[in-house]
Design an enzyme around this catalytic site. Structure first.
Site, mmCIF file in Angstrom:
data_model
loop_
_atom_site.group_PDB
_atom_site.id
_atom_site.type_symbol
_atom_site.label_atom_id
_atom_site.label_comp_id
_atom_site.label_asym_id
_atom_site.label_seq_id
_atom_site.Cartn_x
_atom_site.Cartn_y
_atom_site.Cartn_z
ATOM 1 N N CYS A 11 0.823 -1.199 0.000
ATOM 2 C CA CYS A 11 0.000 0.000 0.000
ATOM 3 C C CYS A 11 0.858 1.250 0.000
ATOM 4 C CB CYS A 11 -0.878 0.007 1.250
ATOM 5 S SG CYS A 11 -1.711 -1.542 1.544
ATOM 6 N N GLY A 37 -1.748 1.542 -4.545
ATOM 7 C CA GLY A 37 -2.967 0.862 -4.125
ATOM 8 C C GLY A 37 -4.178 1.573 -4.656
ATOM 9 N N ASN A 112 1.842 -0.392 5.518
ATOM 10 C CA ASN A 112 2.284 -0.925 4.232
ATOM 11 C C ASN A 112 3.198 -2.111 4.523
ATOM 12 O OD1 ASN A 112 4.652 0.225 1.703
ATOM 13 N ND2 ASN A 112 3.188 -1.424 1.607
ATOM 14 N N GLY A 113 2.826 -3.273 4.038
ATOM 15 C CA GLY A 113 3.651 -4.453 4.276
ATOM 16 C C GLY A 113 2.787 -5.639 4.650
ATOM 17 N N TYR A 250 10.049 -2.470 -10.444
ATOM 18 C CA TYR A 250 8.697 -2.247 -10.952
ATOM 19 C C TYR A 250 7.846 -1.277 -10.154
ATOM 20 C CZ TYR A 250 3.690 -3.347 -11.438
ATOM 21 O OH TYR A 250 2.338 -3.257 -11.571
#
Ligand code: SF4
Length: 464
Positions: A11, A37, A112-113, A250
């Site tokens: 995220c 996200g 995030n994770g 990416y």
């Protein structure tokens, strides 16, 4: 994409302290982090007494489309979150930031994770009477904070984080403080900046550019930073960097600074290393836009072969990789990409892409390129074959769904129907950065996981 049941999240997070338009700044920050996200988004703010929140499914611009929504998010502290999730967690209750009432204060969290040891912890807490409101791993952290007997919040957080394991870059907020935390491996990025007298945190520095904040530094792996009326307080922790190399390959925006380095520069170097490893006689180099654009420029500059725009991307569809439902993924490559016939006809074409997950999109793309009249197609991938799942926040499918998990490189070439293919070696990928290769996680390519994971256990949480 058929999604495995899990609690993975990857995220974008944002936080600001000490600004009279905290929620509007957070909105702009989330807008810049939209690529991290697209399933849901939310902002929580506080004026020091009350907290205000607005959450919704969809894109940031749609969820906060009316200015009165932001006007109602009052206060000088705010945190926000853009969420990308898996099926099990794709529901309203799981939209972040999550907000909880603890004994004498409220706490909000954006994560995030992905935590990897949640099953046993969750089971234990439930047996002790904890009632979970969501199916996210993030909530677990809050319950562990609530259970801590320590006095100071940073100590409670440290205690909670000593119990969980996995990847987390988080911002938390109470009525008085803004807190940023990163796991000791630093898998996911998180940086700190200044906007006038205000402090800001963001997953990527591109969020700072939009709000005209100054990038100061990364939140260090293992560090807890607390911002309050006395300023910034840093609490160092164990630091054993295993940065996610895929952020460079990416995921992060090329205009961001991530893990202290500019993504654009690293991505160009990936392209140069690719040309060094597997140059081929061709007329033009094209990219699969947008994430491979700078890599293709790097390839072209090193090989001396002209870079051309051979594929045009429709930007209003959303990223296949990031879309949460199978039906949407199959919406069609053609609606997302079109070929430029005049560029490709009768040409020997090098197609640069960042990675291959299932291979279905690239197969359709190479067919489009062939149909546009390309004489030869040479695929160059700026990462090694992805053979293993990621447990630290990127939602790759299981090994048997990954094309490189079930096919050799030659078989992938046949499957794609191309004249040649080359995947960048792990060594060349890691040498594209200025850091020591040992500071990176590359487990999805090598199977060498920094933290071991009991995937069966994780699944059981949601199957029960
Ligand atoms: Fe990144 Fe791959 Fe490691 Fe996941 S397994 S953190 S995607 S390098």
């Amino acid at each position: 994409m058929q999604r495995k049941k899990s609690i993975n999240e990857k995220c974008g997070v944002f936080g600001i302290y000490g600004h009279k338009e905290a929620s509007t700044i957070t909105y702009h920050g989330l807008f810049a982090l939209q690529h991290r996200g697209q399933e849901s988004s939310g902002i929580v703010s506080t004026d020091g007494k009350l907290s205000y929140k607005h959450l919704g499914m969809g894109l940031v611009a749609d969820i906060f489309s009316e200015s009165k929504v932001l006007d109602e998010l009052k206060g000088h502290i705010a945190i926000g979150h853009n969420r990308y999730s898996t099926t099990g967690a794709s529901k309203i209750a799981n939209i972040q930031p999550l907000v909880f009432n603890l004994f004498d204060y409220q706490i909000a969290i954006s994560h995030n994770g992905n935590l990897v040891n949640t099953a046993s912890l969750r089971k234990k807490l439930m047996e002790e009477g904890t009632i979970f409101q969501t199916t996210t791993d993030t909530e677990l952290i809050i319950h562990l904070i609530a259970k801590s007997k320590s006095k100071k919040l940073e100590e409670k957080i440290r205690e909670a984080l000593n119990i969980v394991s996995g990847a987390y870059s988080m911002v938390l907020m109470t009525e008085k403080q803004l807190i940023a935390v990163r796991d000791s491996y630093g898998f996911r990025p998180l940086c700190v900046g200044k906007l006038g007298d205000s402090y800001v945190f963001a997953s990527e520095s591109c969020a700072f550019d939009l709000i005209e904040a100054e990038y100061i530094r990364d939140v260090n792996p293992g560090e807890i930073i607390v911002i309050d009326e006395d300023g910034l307080h840093s609490y160092k922790g164990k630091c054993n960097p295993k940065y996610c190399i895929f952020e460079y390959v990416y995921f992060s925006r090329p205009d961001s600074r991530v893990f202290g380095e500019f993504v654009d520069k690293t991505r160009r170097q990936l392209g140069k290393n690719l040309a060094d490893e597997a140059d081929v006689d061709a007329d033009i180099v094209i990219s699969v836009p947008d994430s491979s654009n700078t890599t293709a420029l790097g390839y072209a500059s090193r090989s001396g072969i002209k870079f051309e725009i051979g594929l045009i991307r429709n930007h209003y569809i959303g990223r296949t990789f990031i879309n949460p439902r199978q039906s949407q993924r199959d919406f069609g490559v053609k609606i997302k990409f079109n070929t430029v016939g005049g560029v490709l006809k009768d040409k020997k074409v090098i197609v640069v892409d960042d990675s291959i997950v299932r291979g279905t999109t690239l197969k359709k793309l190479t067919k489009l390129i062939r149909d546009a009249g390309a004489k030869e197609i040479h695929v160059r991938i700026s990462s090694p074959p992805i053979k293993h799942p990621c447990y630290y926040g990127l939602d790759f499918p299981s090994t048997d769904e990954l094309i490189a998990g079930k096919m050799s490189v030659d078989e992938i070439k046949e499957y794609l129907g191309v004249d040649s293919i080359h995947f960048l070696s792990t060594k060349s990928m890691l040498s594209a950065t200025n850091k020591d290769p040992s500071e990176f996680c590359s487990a999805c390519f090598t199977g060498d996981y920094p933290i071991k994971v009991n995937e069966k256990q994780d699944k059981e949480i949601f199957e029960n």
